[in-house]
Enzyme design. Structure first.
Site, PDB file in Angstrom:
ATOM      1  CB  CYS A 101      -5.358  -3.176  -3.068  1.00  0.00           C
ATOM      2  SG  CYS A 101      -3.688  -3.036  -3.642  1.00  0.00           S
ATOM      3  NE  ARG A 128       0.575  -3.236   4.190  1.00  0.00           N
ATOM      4  CZ  ARG A 128       2.212  -3.483   4.320  1.00  0.00           C
ATOM      5  NH1 ARG A 128       2.957  -2.614   4.364  1.00  0.00           N
ATOM      6  NH2 ARG A 128       2.863  -4.018   3.467  1.00  0.00           N
ATOM      7  CG  ASP A 181      -1.606  -3.794   8.855  1.00  0.00           C
ATOM      8  OD1 ASP A 181      -2.675  -3.238   9.066  1.00  0.00           O
ATOM      9  OD2 ASP A 181      -1.272  -5.048   7.738  1.00  0.00           O
ATOM     10  NE  ARG A 229      -4.152  -4.133   6.545  1.00  0.00           N
ATOM     11  CZ  ARG A 229      -3.627  -5.160   6.315  1.00  0.00           C
ATOM     12  NH1 ARG A 229      -4.172  -5.562   4.895  1.00  0.00           N
ATOM     13  NH2 ARG A 229      -3.070  -5.659   5.682  1.00  0.00           N
ATOM     14  CB  SER A 270      -7.156 -14.570   4.562  1.00  0.00           C
ATOM     15  OG  SER A 270      -6.430 -13.673   4.903  1.00  0.00           O
TER      16      SER A 270
HETATM   17 ZN   LIG Z   1      -2.647  -4.579  -3.356  1.00  0.00          ZN
END
Ligand SMILES: [Zn+2]
Length: 427
Positions: A256, A300, A338, A340, A362
Site C-alpha cells: 500500500c 488489493r 478484492d 489478491r 494479520s
Molecule cells: Zn493501505
C-alpha cells in the site's frame, strides 16, 4: 524548431530484422531443456530459461524481471542497452542459504515461484558454462533498516536494542530476498479450480493478446508473468525459520504505497506493517525468527488508479465515507471487492520451509484460510492494537472486522457501522 533528442549521446539503434513469432515451428526444434515441475533434483526439474538471447533455449512463456521487462525493451529500443547483453553474475550468489525444504519437491505446494530461483549459479553452473543464459529469479542479500516507529518503540520500552538483532541506534539487521513470479500453469489452474486451457486463454485475452505462446505453445507449462513480485524480510537467524521448535512471527503484507511509504491516514497499512516488524524483533530476540512478506499487490491487486477512484467514490457518496458502504464502493468501481488471490500467497512460506507460525500478525480471514489450508499450523493470530489505528482509518478497520476479519473486540452492527464516518474529501 526541432527539440533535443532524449538520449544525450548517439547510440546504435537495434538492428531491424524480420519478426519471427515464437510459435513458428523452426523456433522450437531442437527441443529446449524439459521442465519437470516439483522434481527434487534441480537437474531433473530443469532450469527456467526465459532468455531472449537464444529463442531455441527458451523453455517458458514470457521473460525475466516481471513488469521491468518492458523497461528493458525501452532501453534496447532507444539504443541504451545492447540487445545481446548477458548478465555477469560474479559475486551475486545468496548472502544466506534457504532450503532445499521438503515442500520444494511437492508439485502442488509451490506453483508461483521457482524454489531453485536463488541457486541457479550453483545448481546449473555446468549449463551456464555450456552457454545457457539462466537467470536467478530470486536474490538474497543482507541489510540494516531503520524506521522512526521502531525507535519510538525502543523509547517506550516495547523493544530492546540487543546489539545483535537490533543495533544501538535502532538499526534492525535483516536478511532479505526478492522473488520474481514463476508460474507453473497447471498448478495455478488447479489452485484456482479452473481448466488450464481456460486459464491460458483468459490470460491471453485479458492482456490484450500479449503472449501468443499461451495459446500456441501448450508444450510450455511455465509462464513468467509481467507483474510485480515480492520481498521477504527475515529478522533473526534465517536457519530457525523452518524449525518448528523455535518461535516464528509472520506478517504477509500486501503493498500500500500511500500508507507504507507516504504515511496516508486512510488505512492501517503502515502502522500494521510496523507492528508486524515489532513482533518479528521480539520473536527473534526470544531465540526464533520473524518474517515479513511484502507482496506487490497494490490496492488489493486492483492498482492505485482504481484505489484512488474508490477513495473519491467513498468520500463523495451520499452520507459521506461510512464503514457500512466500504466494500460496496470498491465493488462499484472494480467489479470485485478484492483481486489478491491469497491462494498463491502461501507458496513463499513453503519456500522458506515454514510448517508452523506462532504469531500470525494479520486480521485477514482470507490470508489465514489460505495459510492453514496449505498445511501450515497457526498458533496465534495477532490483530492491530487499537491505539495504532489512525482516526480516518476506522471506516476501513470496522468494515473489515464486520466482514469477518479476525478481532478480539466486539463486531459492530449494521446500524453502528453507518455511524463510523471518515473525513470529507476537502477537509
Ligand atoms: Zn493501505
Amino acid at each position: 524548431m526541432v527539440s533535443e533528442p532524449i538520449n544525450p549521446k548517439p547510440s546504435p539503434k537495434p538492428r531491424q530484422t524480420h519478426i519471427v513469432l515464437s510459435s513458428h515451428p523452426t523456433r522450437f526444434g531442437p527441443k529446449p531443456i524439459a521442465l519437470h515441475w516439483g522434481a527434487a533434483d534441480p537437474h531433473k526439474r530443469g532450469p527456467i530459461i526465459g532468455t531472449v538471447l537464444n529463442p531455441a533455449h527458451r523453455n517458458v512463456i514470457g521473460t525475466h524481471s516481471g513488469s521491468y521487462a518492458v523497461y528493458r525493451a525501452l532501453a534496447v529500443a532507444s539504443g541504451q542497452l545492447q540487445s545481446n547483453h548477458r548478465a555477469d553474475l560474479t559475486n551475486t550468489s545468496p548472502a544466506a542459504h534457504i532450503g532445499p525444504h521438503p515442500a520444494w519437491s511437492d508439485p502442488d505446494r509451490i506453483v508461483s515461484l521457482d524454489p531453485f530461483g536463488a541457486l541457479v549459479g550453483e545448481v546449473y553452473a555446468d549449463l551456464c558454462e555450456q552457454g545457457y543464459d539462466i537467470r536467478p529469479s530470486i536474490a538474497i542479500t543482507q541489510a540494516h533498516i531503520n524506521m522512526p516507529e521502531l525507535q519510538e518503540a525502543v523509547a517506550k520500552g516495547r523493544l530492546r536494542e540487543d546489539g545483535r538483532i537490533m543495533k544501538l541506534g535502532g538499526d534492525l539487521v535483516v536478511t532479505k530476498a526478492a522473488i520474481e513470479p514463476v508460474w507453473y500453469l497447471p498448478g495455478i489452474a488447479k489452485r484456482l479450480g479452473v481448466e488450464e486451457s481456460i486459464l491460458r486463454r483468459t490470460l491471453f485475452e485479458q492482456t490484450g493478446g500479449m503472449f501468443t505462446d499461451l495459446i500456441t505453445r501448450h508444450d510450455l507449462k511455465v509462464f513468467l508473468p509481467p507483474i510485480g513480485g515480492l520481498t521477504v524480510y527475515m529478522v533473526g537467524d534465517p536457519t530457525t525459520i523452518a524449525d518448528p521448535d523455535k518461535p516464528l512471527a509472520v506478517r504477509v503484507h500486501d503493498e500500500c504505497n500511500g500508507s507504507d511509504v507516504f504515511g496516508s491516514d486512510i488505512c492501517t497499512c503502515r502502522p500494521y506493517l510496523v507492528h508486524g516488524i515489532e513482533a518479528c524483533i521480539q520473536t527473534a530476540q526470544e531465540g526464533g525468527a520473524g518474517v515479513i512478506v511484502y507482496l506487490r499487490k497494490e490496492g488489493r491487486a486492483l492498482g492505485e488508479v482504481t484505489k484512488f477512484l474508490v477513495y473519491n467514490a467513498r468520500k463523495r457518496q451520499e452520507g459521506g465515507d461510512r464503514a457500512d458502504a466500504y466494500f460496496a464502493r470498491t465493488e462499484c468501481v472494480a467489479g470485485v471487492q478484492d483481486m489478491r488471490f491469497q491462494e498463491l500467497m502461501p507458496d513463499v512460506l513453503h519456500w522458506l520451509g515454514i510448517t508452523r507460525i506462532d504469531r500470525l500478525v494479520s486480521m485477514s480471514d482470507m490470508k489465514y484460510k489460505a495459510i492453514t489450508q496449505s498445511g501450515i499450523q497457526v498458533i496465534q493470530r495477532v490483530p492491530i492494537p487499537a491505539d495504532l489505528i489512525p482516526a480516518d482509518a476506522r471506516v476501513e478497520i470496522e468494515a473489515k472486522k464486520a466482514a469477518g476479519y479476525y478481532t478480539e473486540d466486539d463486531v459492530l452492527t449494521e446500524e453502528s457501522l453507518a455511524n463510523i464516518r471518515g473525513r470529507e474529501l476537502s477537509d
